[in-house]
Write a protein that holds these residues in place. Structure first.
Motif, PDB file in Angstrom:
ATOM      1  N   ALA A 191       0.831  -1.208   0.000  1.00 14.74           N
ATOM      2  CA  ALA A 191       0.000   0.000   0.000  1.00 14.74           C
ATOM      3  C   ALA A 191       0.862   1.253   0.000  1.00 14.74           C
ATOM      4  N   ASP A 192       1.945   1.222   0.763  1.00  8.94           N
ATOM      5  CA  ASP A 192       2.842   2.376   0.825  1.00  8.94           C
ATOM      6  C   ASP A 192       3.496   2.628  -0.529  1.00  8.94           C
ATOM      7  N   LEU A 193       3.958   1.582  -1.180  1.00 11.63           N
ATOM      8  CA  LEU A 193       4.620   1.738  -2.477  1.00 11.63           C
ATOM      9  C   LEU A 193       3.646   2.162  -3.567  1.00 11.63           C
ATOM     10  N   LEU A 194       2.380   1.808  -3.402  1.00 11.40           N
ATOM     11  CA  LEU A 194       1.345   2.221  -4.360  1.00 11.40           C
ATOM     12  C   LEU A 194       0.790   3.607  -4.051  1.00 11.40           C
ATOM     13  N   GLY A 195       1.151   4.141  -2.888  1.00 13.24           N
ATOM     14  CA  GLY A 195       0.640   5.454  -2.487  1.00 13.24           C
ATOM     15  C   GLY A 195      -0.809   5.423  -2.087  1.00 13.24           C
ATOM     16  N   GLY A 196      -1.296   4.250  -1.662  1.00  7.16           N
ATOM     17  CA  GLY A 196      -2.720   4.105  -1.371  1.00  7.16           C
ATOM     18  C   GLY A 196      -3.124   4.340   0.065  1.00  7.16           C
ATOM     19  N   GLY A 197      -2.171   4.341   0.984  1.00  8.21           N
ATOM     20  CA  GLY A 197      -2.499   4.611   2.376  1.00  8.21           C
ATOM     21  C   GLY A 197      -3.292   3.513   3.051  1.00  8.21           C
ATOM     22  N   ALA A 198      -3.981   3.892   4.121  1.00  9.80           N
ATOM     23  CA  ALA A 198      -4.672   2.923   4.972  1.00  9.80           C
ATOM     24  C   ALA A 198      -5.778   2.164   4.248  1.00  9.80           C
ATOM     25  N   GLU A 199      -6.520   2.827   3.377  1.00 10.27           N
ATOM     26  CA  GLU A 199      -7.607   2.144   2.678  1.00 10.27           C
ATOM     27  C   GLU A 199      -7.084   1.006   1.811  1.00 10.27           C
ATOM     28  N   SER A 200      -5.978   1.258   1.130  1.00  4.37           N
ATOM     29  CA  SER A 200      -5.376   0.204   0.317  1.00  4.37           C
ATOM     30  C   SER A 200      -4.867  -0.925   1.195  1.00  4.37           C
ATOM     31  N   PHE A 201      -4.281  -0.565   2.331  1.00  4.53           N
ATOM     32  CA  PHE A 201      -3.814  -1.582   3.270  1.00  4.53           C
ATOM     33  C   PHE A 201      -4.954  -2.493   3.694  1.00  4.53           C
ATOM     34  N   LEU A 202      -6.092  -1.930   4.039  1.00  6.42           N
ATOM     35  CA  LEU A 202      -7.218  -2.725   4.512  1.00  6.42           C
ATOM     36  C   LEU A 202      -7.685  -3.713   3.451  1.00  6.42           C
ATOM     37  N   PHE A 203      -7.699  -3.288   2.208  1.00 11.04           N
ATOM     38  CA  PHE A 203      -8.124  -4.177   1.125  1.00 11.04           C
ATOM     39  C   PHE A 203      -7.070  -5.254   0.872  1.00 11.04           C
ATOM     40  N   LEU A 204      -5.814  -4.854   0.744  1.00  6.78           N
ATOM     41  CA  LEU A 204      -4.753  -5.809   0.431  1.00  6.78           C
ATOM     42  C   LEU A 204      -4.559  -6.827   1.555  1.00  6.78           C
ATOM     43  N   ASN A 205      -4.693  -6.376   2.780  1.00 11.23           N
ATOM     44  CA  ASN A 205      -4.523  -7.262   3.928  1.00 11.23           C
ATOM     45  C   ASN A 205      -5.553  -8.392   3.909  1.00 11.23           C
ATOM     46  N   ARG A 206      -6.738  -8.096   3.418  1.00  5.98           N
ATOM     47  CA  ARG A 206      -7.831  -9.067   3.419  1.00  5.98           C
ATOM     48  C   ARG A 206      -7.615 -10.204   2.427  1.00  5.98           C
ATOM     49  N   VAL A 207      -6.815  -9.977   1.395  1.00  3.10           N
ATOM     50  CA  VAL A 207      -6.723 -10.960   0.308  1.00  3.10           C
ATOM     51  C   VAL A 207      -5.364 -11.655   0.216  1.00  3.10           C
ATOM     52  N   THR A 208      -4.464 -11.407   1.160  1.00  8.80           N
ATOM     53  CA  THR A 208      -3.158 -12.055   1.068  1.00  8.80           C
ATOM     54  C   THR A 208      -3.290 -13.562   1.289  1.00  8.80           C
ATOM     55  N   ALA A 209      -2.700 -14.314   0.386  1.00  6.79           N
ATOM     56  CA  ALA A 209      -2.772 -15.778   0.450  1.00  6.79           C
ATOM     57  C   ALA A 209      -1.630 -16.327   1.292  1.00  6.79           C
ATOM     58  N   ASN A 210      -1.887 -17.407   1.994  1.00  4.50           N
ATOM     59  CA  ASN A 210      -0.825 -18.074   2.735  1.00  4.50           C
ATOM     60  C   ASN A 210       0.268 -18.543   1.782  1.00  4.50           C
TER      61      ASN A 210
END
Length: 216
Positions: free
Chosen positions: A164-183
């Protein structure tokens, strides 16, 4: 151009007394991601992992499969945020039995945590979490020589925060990306003269044709 592979740990023991232990499937996933790195011809010069048991166990299994005598150096800056503390301070603690119920409660607590900023009562605030993981990846990138590669065995929240930081998306991007990370998914960063860039996020094709794909 150097590269850093960020590997999420294998499936932990959701619903068990100790979540931090890899499940049987998590161990298989960890070996599989090591095989995937070997298939890609990854030439790893540096390896890191957090101090959490699931991260260390994933590193050991993956590096054994990758071959060579490389071991991962422990660095607690690669540890996950404390989800129990976040739930306790910004939500309602829930029993880890129903994955959907747990995910909904965690999403709501994480949103409140990120919005609270430095005012959060948690031991570690969202800004502090972001600062420590950025420091860890910046230091690792600086240690790489020209064209060298590194691998880090960490957690979904760490990977999501960096992406999210590298994409410049901030907390909202973090919340979305965190939800879909695969083991045992693979995220790849490249380090060049302009700094770090996100090349790929959450690759999991090495699991899609099997029953190994999981998110919790």
């Amino acid at each position: 151009m150097g590269a850093i592979y960020l590997i999420r740990h294998g499936q932990a023991s959701f619903g068990a007394a100790d979540y931090d232990v890899l499940s049987e499937q998590g161990t298989v996933q960890s070996t599989a991601v090591g095989a995937e790195l070997r298939r890609r011809g990854a030439r790893i010069a540096e390896a890191r992992c957090g101090s959490l048991l699931r991260q260390r166990a994933t590193a050991a299994a993956a590096l054994a499969e990758l071959g060579g005598d490389l071991s991962a150096k422990e660095d607690p800056r690669w540890n996950e945020y404390d989800h129990l503390d976040v739930l306790a301070q910004h939500g309602t603690p829930v029993r880890q039995r129903d994955p959907r119920e747990f995910q909904a409660a965690l999403d709501a607590a994480l949103r409140a945590w990120t919005k609270a900023g430095t005012g959060s009562p948690c031991v570690e605030s969202w800004p502090a979490f972001g600062s420590r993981v950025r420091a860890a990846v910046t230091e690792l990138a600086a240690a790489l020589g020209k064209g060298e590669q590194a691998v880090v065995f960490t957690s979904g929240g760490v990977i999501a925060a960096l992406a999210a930081d590298l994409l410049g998306g901030g907390a909202e991007s973090f919340l979305f990306l965190n939800r879909v990370t695969a083991n045992a998914g693979i995220t790849k960063l490249v380090a060049g003269q302009s700094g770090l860039s996100l090349l790929s996020f959450n690759e999991h094709a090495h699991f899609e044709s099997t029953s190994l794909l999981s998110y919790r």
